[in-house]
Motif scaffolding. Structure first.
Motif, PDB file in Angstrom:
ATOM      1  N   ASP A   1       0.878  -0.873  -0.335  1.00  0.00           N
ATOM      2  CA  ASP A   1       0.188   0.050  -0.120  1.00  0.00           C
ATOM      3  C   ASP A   1       0.503   0.833  -0.120  1.00  0.00           C
ATOM      4  OD1 ASP A   1      -0.847   0.369   3.052  1.00  0.00           O
ATOM      5  OD2 ASP A   1       1.081   0.234   2.849  1.00  0.00           O
ATOM      6  N   HIS A   2       1.735   1.147   0.015  1.00  0.00           N
ATOM      7  CA  HIS A   2       3.344   1.700  -0.715  1.00  0.00           C
ATOM      8  C   HIS A   2       2.484   3.337  -1.325  1.00  0.00           C
ATOM      9  CE1 HIS A   2       6.808   4.185  -1.044  1.00  0.00           C
ATOM     10  NE2 HIS A   2       6.980   4.296  -2.430  1.00  0.00           N
ATOM     11  N   LEU A   3       1.984   2.843  -2.610  1.00  0.00           N
ATOM     12  CA  LEU A   3       1.434   4.116  -3.885  1.00  0.00           C
ATOM     13  C   LEU A   3       0.421   4.336  -2.870  1.00  0.00           C
ATOM     14  CD1 LEU A   3       2.231   1.796  -6.642  1.00  0.00           C
ATOM     15  CD2 LEU A   3       3.681   3.892  -5.885  1.00  0.00           C
ATOM     16  N   LYS A   4      -0.390   3.989  -2.280  1.00  0.00           N
ATOM     17  CA  LYS A   4      -1.973   4.356  -1.980  1.00  0.00           C
ATOM     18  C   LYS A   4      -1.457   5.687  -0.843  1.00  0.00           C
ATOM     19  CE  LYS A   4      -4.617   0.174  -2.313  1.00  0.00           C
ATOM     20  NZ  LYS A   4      -5.110  -1.185  -1.713  1.00  0.00           N
ATOM     21  N   ARG A   5      -0.303   5.287  -0.174  1.00  0.00           N
ATOM     22  CA  ARG A   5      -0.184   6.349   1.216  1.00  0.00           C
ATOM     23  C   ARG A   5       0.616   7.380   0.418  1.00  0.00           C
ATOM     24  NH1 ARG A   5      -0.899   3.762   6.241  1.00  0.00           N
ATOM     25  NH2 ARG A   5      -2.111   2.432   6.474  1.00  0.00           N
ATOM     26  N   PHE A   6       1.885   7.156  -1.052  1.00  0.00           N
ATOM     27  CA  PHE A   6       2.552   8.170  -1.375  1.00  0.00           C
ATOM     28  C   PHE A   6       1.807   9.677  -1.979  1.00  0.00           C
ATOM     29  CE2 PHE A   6       4.527  10.120  -4.958  1.00  0.00           C
ATOM     30  CZ  PHE A   6       5.767  10.271  -4.287  1.00  0.00           C
ATOM     31  N   PRO A   7       0.366   9.934  -1.987  1.00  0.00           N
ATOM     32  CA  PRO A   7       0.016  10.867  -2.896  1.00  0.00           C
ATOM     33  C   PRO A   7      -0.165  12.160  -1.580  1.00  0.00           C
ATOM     34  CG  PRO A   7      -1.552   9.404  -3.790  1.00  0.00           C
ATOM     35  CD  PRO A   7      -0.276   8.647  -2.814  1.00  0.00           C
ATOM     36  N   VAL A   8      -0.776  11.039  -0.739  1.00  0.00           N
ATOM     37  CA  VAL A   8      -1.345  11.554   1.007  1.00  0.00           C
ATOM     38  C   VAL A   8       0.201  12.098   1.384  1.00  0.00           C
ATOM     39  CG1 VAL A   8      -1.961  11.985   3.219  1.00  0.00           C
ATOM     40  CG2 VAL A   8      -2.889  10.306   1.234  1.00  0.00           C
ATOM     41  N   LEU A   9       1.747  11.427   1.267  1.00  0.00           N
ATOM     42  CA  LEU A   9       2.175  11.802   1.851  1.00  0.00           C
ATOM     43  C   LEU A   9       2.659  13.149   1.497  1.00  0.00           C
ATOM     44  CD1 LEU A   9       4.940  11.343   3.644  1.00  0.00           C
ATOM     45  CD2 LEU A   9       6.070  10.038   2.205  1.00  0.00           C
ATOM     46  N   LEU A  10       3.079  13.109  -0.012  1.00  0.00           N
ATOM     47  CA  LEU A  10       3.068  14.354  -0.753  1.00  0.00           C
ATOM     48  C   LEU A  10       2.594  15.862   0.120  1.00  0.00           C
ATOM     49  CD1 LEU A  10       3.703  12.683  -4.015  1.00  0.00           C
ATOM     50  CD2 LEU A  10       5.580  13.464  -2.169  1.00  0.00           C
TER      51      LEU A  10
ATOM     52  N   ASP B   1      15.262  17.955 -11.601  1.00  0.00           N
ATOM     53  CA  ASP B   1      15.392  18.601 -10.331  1.00  0.00           C
ATOM     54  C   ASP B   1      14.436  17.862  -8.786  1.00  0.00           C
ATOM     55  OD1 ASP B   1      17.470  18.835  -8.760  1.00  0.00           O
ATOM     56  OD2 ASP B   1      16.944  20.781  -8.942  1.00  0.00           O
ATOM     57  N   VAL B   2      13.393  17.096  -9.051  1.00  0.00           N
ATOM     58  CA  VAL B   2      13.222  16.951  -7.989  1.00  0.00           C
ATOM     59  C   VAL B   2      13.661  16.033  -6.608  1.00  0.00           C
ATOM     60  CG1 VAL B   2      10.863  15.605  -7.509  1.00  0.00           C
ATOM     61  CG2 VAL B   2      11.402  16.365  -9.494  1.00  0.00           C
ATOM     62  N   HIS B   3      12.718  16.550  -5.281  1.00  0.00           N
ATOM     63  CA  HIS B   3      13.966  16.741  -4.632  1.00  0.00           C
ATOM     64  C   HIS B   3      12.790  16.123  -3.329  1.00  0.00           C
ATOM     65  CE1 HIS B   3      17.709  16.448  -5.923  1.00  0.00           C
ATOM     66  NE2 HIS B   3      17.516  17.172  -5.893  1.00  0.00           N
ATOM     67  N   PRO B   4      12.351  15.734  -1.954  1.00  0.00           N
ATOM     68  CA  PRO B   4      11.290  16.214  -1.257  1.00  0.00           C
ATOM     69  C   PRO B   4      11.497  17.666  -0.013  1.00  0.00           C
ATOM     70  CG  PRO B   4      11.963  13.447  -0.848  1.00  0.00           C
ATOM     71  CD  PRO B   4      13.332  14.282  -1.773  1.00  0.00           C
ATOM     72  N   HIS B   5      13.203  17.603  -0.074  1.00  0.00           N
ATOM     73  CA  HIS B   5      13.085  18.912   0.357  1.00  0.00           C
ATOM     74  C   HIS B   5      12.342  20.369  -0.956  1.00  0.00           C
ATOM     75  CE1 HIS B   5      15.456  21.481   3.208  1.00  0.00           C
ATOM     76  NE2 HIS B   5      15.379  22.885   1.803  1.00  0.00           N
ATOM     77  N   ARG B   6      12.151  20.114  -1.761  1.00  0.00           N
ATOM     78  CA  ARG B   6      12.209  21.310  -2.149  1.00  0.00           C
ATOM     79  C   ARG B   6      10.191  21.404  -2.181  1.00  0.00           C
ATOM     80  NH1 ARG B   6      12.153  20.983  -8.669  1.00  0.00           N
ATOM     81  NH2 ARG B   6      11.397  22.930  -8.799  1.00  0.00           N
ATOM     82  N   PHE B   7       9.651  20.785  -1.429  1.00  0.00           N
ATOM     83  CA  PHE B   7       8.341  20.442  -0.593  1.00  0.00           C
ATOM     84  C   PHE B   7       7.842  21.629   0.597  1.00  0.00           C
ATOM     85  CE2 PHE B   7       7.728  17.199  -2.577  1.00  0.00           C
ATOM     86  CZ  PHE B   7       6.240  16.640  -3.355  1.00  0.00           C
TER      87      PHE B   7
ATOM     88  N   THR C   1      14.583   4.040   5.964  1.00  0.00           N
ATOM     89  CA  THR C   1      14.713   3.274   4.801  1.00  0.00           C
ATOM     90  C   THR C   1      13.237   3.382   4.251  1.00  0.00           C
ATOM     91  OG1 THR C   1      15.382   1.382   6.092  1.00  0.00           O
ATOM     92  CG2 THR C   1      14.453   0.892   4.312  1.00  0.00           C
ATOM     93  N   ALA C   2      12.389   3.407   4.837  1.00  0.00           N
ATOM     94  CA  ALA C   2      11.012   4.143   4.086  1.00  0.00           C
ATOM     95  C   ALA C   2      10.978   5.362   3.415  1.00  0.00           C
ATOM     96  CB  ALA C   2       9.956   4.411   5.860  1.00  0.00           C
ATOM     97  N   ALA C   3      11.808   6.343   4.253  1.00  0.00           N
ATOM     98  CA  ALA C   3      11.919   7.592   3.273  1.00  0.00           C
ATOM     99  C   ALA C   3      12.389   7.537   2.489  1.00  0.00           C
ATOM    100  CB  ALA C   3      12.132   8.980   4.829  1.00  0.00           C
ATOM    101  N   GLY C   4      13.733   6.227   2.262  1.00  0.00           N
ATOM    102  CA  GLY C   4      13.985   6.360   1.250  1.00  0.00           C
ATOM    103  C   GLY C   4      13.588   5.519   0.021  1.00  0.00           C
ATOM    104  N   ASN C   5      12.516   4.520   0.635  1.00  0.00           N
ATOM    105  CA  ASN C   5      11.563   3.973  -0.085  1.00  0.00           C
ATOM    106  C   ASN C   5      10.918   5.907  -1.126  1.00  0.00           C
ATOM    107  OD1 ASN C   5      12.733   1.919  -0.194  1.00  0.00           O
ATOM    108  ND2 ASN C   5      11.095   1.469   1.393  1.00  0.00           N
ATOM    109  N   TYR C   6      10.129   6.161  -0.850  1.00  0.00           N
ATOM    110  CA  TYR C   6       9.164   7.374  -0.689  1.00  0.00           C
ATOM    111  C   TYR C   6      10.458   8.292  -1.785  1.00  0.00           C
ATOM    112  CZ  TYR C   6       5.502   6.307   1.572  1.00  0.00           C
ATOM    113  OH  TYR C   6       4.326   5.272   2.798  1.00  0.00           O
ATOM    114  N   ARG C   7      11.351   8.584  -1.109  1.00  0.00           N
ATOM    115  CA  ARG C   7      12.572   9.575  -2.117  1.00  0.00           C
ATOM    116  C   ARG C   7      12.048   8.872  -2.955  1.00  0.00           C
ATOM    117  NH1 ARG C   7      15.615   9.483   1.984  1.00  0.00           N
ATOM    118  NH2 ARG C   7      15.421  11.470   3.585  1.00  0.00           N
ATOM    119  N   ARG C   8      12.464   7.813  -3.462  1.00  0.00           N
ATOM    120  CA  ARG C   8      13.166   7.043  -5.153  1.00  0.00           C
ATOM    121  C   ARG C   8      11.462   6.931  -5.479  1.00  0.00           C
ATOM    122  NH1 ARG C   8      16.494   4.338  -1.411  1.00  0.00           N
ATOM    123  NH2 ARG C   8      14.575   2.617  -0.628  1.00  0.00           N
TER     124      ARG C   8
END
Length: 170
Positions: free
Chosen positions: A44-53, A143-149, A123-130
């Motif tokens: 369910d990583h992909l189900k949670r991903f847009p909410v995390l963003l 040039d996408v990085h989570p820090h841009r949020f 590890t979870a953060a790395g999976n979401y970064r990828r």
């Protein structure tokens, strides 16, 4: 003394509205493509991903701090968290639609929104970064990085008259 910026300190830019639209609007096709190419039980990583963003976009939290959010960190529509990097207590109002999406997620390990609580949160953060990098590649955002949020939230706050000292604290 002349200040020098190393590559790891190179500033990132905020996302444009167009880039955010590409990421969010391109996600359903991206997720469908990933599900087709993945064998085995669905994660369910992909189900949670847009909410995390959205949590990162509206809170400015680092990806690791966002992954470690628990149900106790969400109080009356606000996030109340200690950030891992600085240990600073941050109290952040969240849009109702993001809170609703968070609350709709089944909790992992009976308390987490985005991490099972097993293994390391890094590890979870790395999976979401990828996943974010793969999505960005597919939809054509560079040039996408989570820090841009974080940068995006900071600019929005400054544009809305929030004092720079408050923005720095967030």
């Amino acid at each position: 003394m002349k200040a020098r910026i190393t590559e790891s300190e190179t500033p990132t830019l905020p996302f444009s509205d167009e880039d955010l639209a590409k990421l969010y609007n391109g996600f359903p096709k991206f997720a469908a493509d990933r599900r087709k190419s993945t064998h085995g039980p669905e994660n369910d990583h992909l189900k949670r991903f847009p909410v995390l963003l959205q949590v990162m976009e509206y809170s400015g939290l680092r990806v690791g701090d966002a992954c470690a959010l628990t149900k106790n960190d969400l109080v009356k529509g606000r996030l109340w968290v200690d950030t891992a990097k600085t240990g600073t207590k941050v109290f952040i109002p969240m849009p109702e639609h993001v809170v609703a999406q968070m609350l709709a997620l089944p909790l992992l390990g009976k308390k987490y929104f985005f991490w099972s609580g097993n293994g390391k949160v890094d590890t979870a953060a790395g999976n979401y970064r990828r996943t974010l990098r793969s999505l960005a590649t597919q939809v054509g955002v560079e040039d996408v990085h989570p820090h841009r949020f974080r940068d995006t939230l900071a600019i929005r706050l400054l544009e809305n008259g929030v004092p720079i000292e408050r923005v720095a604290k967030i």
